[in-house]
Design a protein around this motif. Structure first.
Motif, PDB file in Angstrom:
ATOM      1  N   GLU A 173      -5.871   3.810   1.613  1.00  0.00           N
ATOM      2  CA  GLU A 173      -6.820   2.712   1.835  1.00  0.00           C
ATOM      3  C   GLU A 173      -8.103   3.144   2.542  1.00  0.00           C
ATOM      4  O   GLU A 173      -8.987   2.307   2.744  1.00  0.00           O
ATOM      5  CB  GLU A 173      -6.132   1.574   2.603  1.00  0.00           C
ATOM      6  CG  GLU A 173      -4.986   1.000   1.778  1.00  0.00           C
ATOM      7  CD  GLU A 173      -4.600  -0.404   2.216  1.00  0.00           C
ATOM      8  OE1 GLU A 173      -4.587  -1.289   1.338  1.00  0.00           O
ATOM      9  OE2 GLU A 173      -4.322  -0.594   3.412  1.00  0.00           O
ATOM     10  N   ALA A 232       0.841  -1.203   0.000  1.00  0.00           N
ATOM     11  CA  ALA A 232       0.000   0.000   0.000  1.00  0.00           C
ATOM     12  C   ALA A 232       0.876   1.253   0.000  1.00  0.00           C
ATOM     13  O   ALA A 232       0.620   2.214  -0.747  1.00  0.00           O
ATOM     14  CB  ALA A 232      -0.926  -0.010   1.209  1.00  0.00           C
ATOM     15  N   ARG A 271      -8.392  -0.677  -0.567  1.00  0.00           N
ATOM     16  CA  ARG A 271      -7.835  -1.768   0.245  1.00  0.00           C
ATOM     17  C   ARG A 271      -8.015  -3.119  -0.463  1.00  0.00           C
ATOM     18  O   ARG A 271      -7.083  -3.928  -0.506  1.00  0.00           O
ATOM     19  CB  ARG A 271      -8.539  -1.794   1.606  1.00  0.00           C
ATOM     20  CG  ARG A 271      -7.955  -2.791   2.549  1.00  0.00           C
ATOM     21  CD  ARG A 271      -8.559  -2.689   3.954  1.00  0.00           C
ATOM     22  NE  ARG A 271      -8.117  -3.819   4.736  1.00  0.00           N
ATOM     23  CZ  ARG A 271      -6.888  -3.946   5.233  1.00  0.00           C
ATOM     24  NH1 ARG A 271      -5.996  -2.988   5.038  1.00  0.00           N
ATOM     25  NH2 ARG A 271      -6.541  -5.012   5.915  1.00  0.00           N
TER      26      ARG A 271
END
Lengths: 210, 210
Positions: free
Chosen positions: A161, A154, A167
């Protein structure tokens, strides 16, 4: 002069007492040899004796640091996962910013999921499926490694996210790469993988950058 | 009356001579027992003796039909892959048409990739990685099974693969499901998988139906 890189690829740490330093080097050699054995011989062909020989470490020293095959393999998976994360992070620092960055990050991750550590980890996962003791030790370790891999991915993708769908897209990237890692086990799947990932990168850009 | 389903789950076939029929049933029992053994004991715990006992088939009959573990395992993977495809096709015929169909198809495939045949196949793939003879036999079989699975998936999704990006999206779905199958090996990953697949289905609809 820059500090020399040590055996673990980390720059000059706090100086250690010679005995501590020898133990650290011995452990690192045993863990590297364990992964090499898993890659070349598979789970059933990997023995503590073979690993000690390969590492050039006495049987006594091996037993002192890692008394069982399970202990050796768990430590190897944890150590190599940390090392892989460190390497990916270092490699990512050299990446350009801009529109190509996401493509390069996905390529870097794909290389990790088709490399020796993935193969070694897969050998251990599959063995743990039918070995309750090994599974008990591996499940919490894999949960930690999985969380760290997700966080790293990420971060490298610059994915926020908190935004809807992001996500899941980061997770899907890692699950897709795991599937591609398995597809590469028996044959070189790199041409198909490159085409497939080119399409996935476009999708991922649409989700992460929208 | 409808014809009874036979041991392979296929409806009334052409009548066979009794000896032929007995051989067919014996083979089917051996192949089912092989998959059960692989699932419960893993590759290294699967022996031809154990499979024969489990199938209730004499050692002589087992050796007659499948003289080696490799022969047994190859036949089991091929047989079960065909059976899975037949089952998926039958199940898909019961699905409603309309906007929910794609969701149901993905769910059906996800169930296949977390079921016993996937687990058995993974045991064989991983063993074949470090066993040249097994790998030589498995690679062409897996290529055929992979092509058929791709064709079936495209068909069930109603995906027109001549359109740009559609073929890659079908492939990515199967690779993602393979990755999710591995993620489910040691722990129940169903909650995370459901959330991830919900997002994936939306993406896939956008590509397949656009």
């Amino acid at each position: 002069m820059f500090p020399k890189m040590d055996a673990l690829g980390m720059a000059g740490a706090v100086p250690r007492a010679p005995q501590q330093e020898r133990s650290r080097v011995t452990r690192a050699r045993l863990l590297e040899a364990t992964v090499e054995c898993l890659v070349e011989q598979g789970w059933s062909g990997t023995t503590t004796t073979l690993v000690a020989t390969r590492a050039g470490v006495s049987r006594g020293a091996q037993l002192h640091h890692y008394p069982t095959k399970a202990a050796l393999v768990m430590a190897a998976v944890a150590h190599l996962a940390d090392r892989r994360a460190t390497e990916i992070r270092a490699e990512a620092q050299a990446l350009p910013t801009g529109p190509d960055r996401l493509d390069r990050v996905v390529d870097m991750l794909a290389a990790a999921f088709t490399g020796p550590l993935f193969v070694a980890a897969l050998e251990v996962w599959v063995a743990a499926r039918t070995d309750a003791e090994l599974r008990g030790a591996l499940v919490p370790l894999e949960a930690r490694v999985g969380r760290e891999m997700h966080r790293l991915t990420a971060e490298l993708l610059g994915a926020d996210e908190r935004r809807p769908g992001v996500r899941e897209a980061v997770q899907a990237t890692l699950d897709l790469l795991r599937g591609l890692g398995v597809a590469n086990l028996l044959t070189d799947d790199s041409a198909r993988r490159a085409t497939l990932l080119a399409a996935w990168k476009q999708q991922l850009k649409g989700i992460v950058n929208s």
